[in-house]
Structures are given as structure tokens and as C-alpha cells.
Scaffold this motif. Sequence first.
Motif, mmCIF file in Angstrom:
data_model
loop_
_atom_site.group_PDB
_atom_site.id
_atom_site.type_symbol
_atom_site.label_atom_id
_atom_site.label_comp_id
_atom_site.label_asym_id
_atom_site.label_seq_id
_atom_site.Cartn_x
_atom_site.Cartn_y
_atom_site.Cartn_z
ATOM 1 N N ASN A 167 0.803 -1.221 0.000
ATOM 2 C CA ASN A 167 0.000 0.000 0.000
ATOM 3 C C ASN A 167 0.836 1.271 0.000
ATOM 4 O O ASN A 167 0.284 2.375 -0.129
ATOM 5 N N ASP A 168 2.145 1.139 0.151
ATOM 6 C CA ASP A 168 3.034 2.309 0.168
ATOM 7 C C ASP A 168 3.538 2.592 -1.244
ATOM 8 O O ASP A 168 4.735 2.637 -1.509
ATOM 9 N N VAL A 169 2.594 2.780 -2.138
ATOM 10 C CA VAL A 169 2.932 2.939 -3.556
ATOM 11 C C VAL A 169 2.033 3.998 -4.188
ATOM 12 O O VAL A 169 1.002 4.381 -3.626
ATOM 13 N N SER A 170 2.440 4.459 -5.351
ATOM 14 C CA SER A 170 1.563 5.271 -6.202
ATOM 15 C C SER A 170 1.354 4.501 -7.494
ATOM 16 O O SER A 170 2.273 3.863 -8.015
ATOM 17 N N SER A 171 0.145 4.534 -7.995
ATOM 18 C CA SER A 171 -0.210 3.769 -9.194
ATOM 19 C C SER A 171 0.321 4.443 -10.444
ATOM 20 O O SER A 171 0.343 5.671 -10.553
#
Length: 289
Positions: free
Chosen positions: A162-166
Motif C-alpha cells: 500500500n506504500d505505492v503510487s499507481s
Amino acid sequence: MKPIQFTVSVYGEGVFAVMEDKKENFYNYYHRHDEAQITYILKGKGTIMVGNIMQSFQSGDIFVLKPNEPHMFDRDMEDEEEIGDIHAIHIFVNLERMKKLYHIPDFELVKDYLLELDISKRLDRSISESMMHYFTNLMVKTSMPRFTEFLSLLYALAIHRNDVSSLYSGVRNVTYSDKDGARISQVYKYTFDHYNEDITVEQVASIVHMTPTSFCKFFKRHTTKTYISFLNEVRIEKACQILIDNKSEHIAEAAFQSGFNNVVHFNRVFKSITKMSPRKYIAQHSVDI
């Protein structure tokens, strides 16, 4: 000259392969491959093109690209702070062969992460900087220690899912045949190499041996945007890099360096793409300048 293939083969017969990039530039052709790709940028900055969107990247970034996602990395060749070769480590993961591990109960978290890898992602920098050791260890370890290091990397990625950017552009099912993909690759490569010049649709169409009208229809069909829109996005992305890196004392100079010959037009296009004016953009990034 042999044309660059759009679908490229990745070496290796195991579940993963490791490749180290240490040269003047990345493989800056738009391409795809069957394997998922995990890339750590150790040195260098520039622009990544994924699908039909682009973003800046810099040292310390980690990207996870889904299988068959068309992409390319292009270095900022005017980067005075990163003199010399770029340095990146790429991990290619054969998800089909990984299925052999899915029945292991302790592998469930990683299995779920891999099965849900339907969107390419960029890790938050606060997380990516703590993962460098996995990539450097993979370059020196062999046999079972290397395989366990690979599994540890996948586990770390799963924990931070969840520590991401799409990197999803919002457009599904933008697919290319190898022939059309090779054409798109030629257009992207030419644009990234000549964005600061006076480029016309007629010039670009001639590169792929099409009439301007046919080319415009072809490009819109395969990228969901017009060529001029794409060219403006490339130029604004480069202008953002110039403004952030403080390579220009004036907005007008950044406009001219990125290929615009009219400051009013530059300001209008800049705001339409970034949703803010160049001055506001500079102020927002002033801490990093």
C-alpha cells in the motif's frame, strides 16, 4: 539497420533474472516483455514512460512493472549532478514459473501480491530507500542465498503493497501488435530525443512511413491521445525537471529549453497538464531546489 523489437526476450530459465545497467543511458526504447520487472535506480534521473503516461524518476526510486506493460526509461542527458554512467538494477520475474511456489502456505502473502499485480506501481521514496540492500545483494550472491534474497525482496514488497503510487493511466485494454508497438516505439524515441526542437506531425509521420492523416488516426487509436497532446506532455515533463533542478533562472528560459517558442502558450499548456501555474509549481517544490 535491424528494427528495434517491441516485445523483447529476457534471458534466464529460472523464476527470476537479474540485470545490471551501468552505461550512458537506459534501454530507452518503448518495449514490453512477458516478465514482471522490478527496477531500482541507483544513479541517474529522467523520465519513465509506462503505458501512455509519463513521470520523472531519480536516484533511489523503485518501480514494479506488470508483465507486458509497454515502458521505457530515458535519462536526463543534461543532468550535471549525475555525470557519468547511469546505474540501475532490474529484476525480471516469470510469474508463470512462480506458480510452482504458490502451494507453500508460508508463501501466501507473496502469492497474493503477485496475483494482484495488474497495475504498475512506484514505491514511496520513504520505503524504497530502505530496500537498496536487496538489489545490491542480488548482484553478489549466488545459488540458494541469492534465491532467498529474491524471496525476501518479494516479501518486503508485499508488506509495503500500500506504500505505492499507481502508474495506471485510467485507460484499459490499450494493446499493441508487435508491428504497431515498434512504430509507437520509434515515435516515442524520436520525440524524447528531439522534444526541444520544432517538431511537426509531418516529420513524425514520415519516420513511420505514414501520411499525416493516417498517422494521427493511428496514434490516437493506440495511445488514446493526439500526438500534439503527447508532445506537449513530454515538453512539460522536461520543463518541470528544469524548474525543479533550478537549471533556469526564468520561466521563459525553461519554456524555450523544453521546446516552446511562446511563453504565453507554455503557461497555458503547463497549467492544463499540471493543474497549476509554473510559478506555483516552483513554489511548491522550492524546498527541494
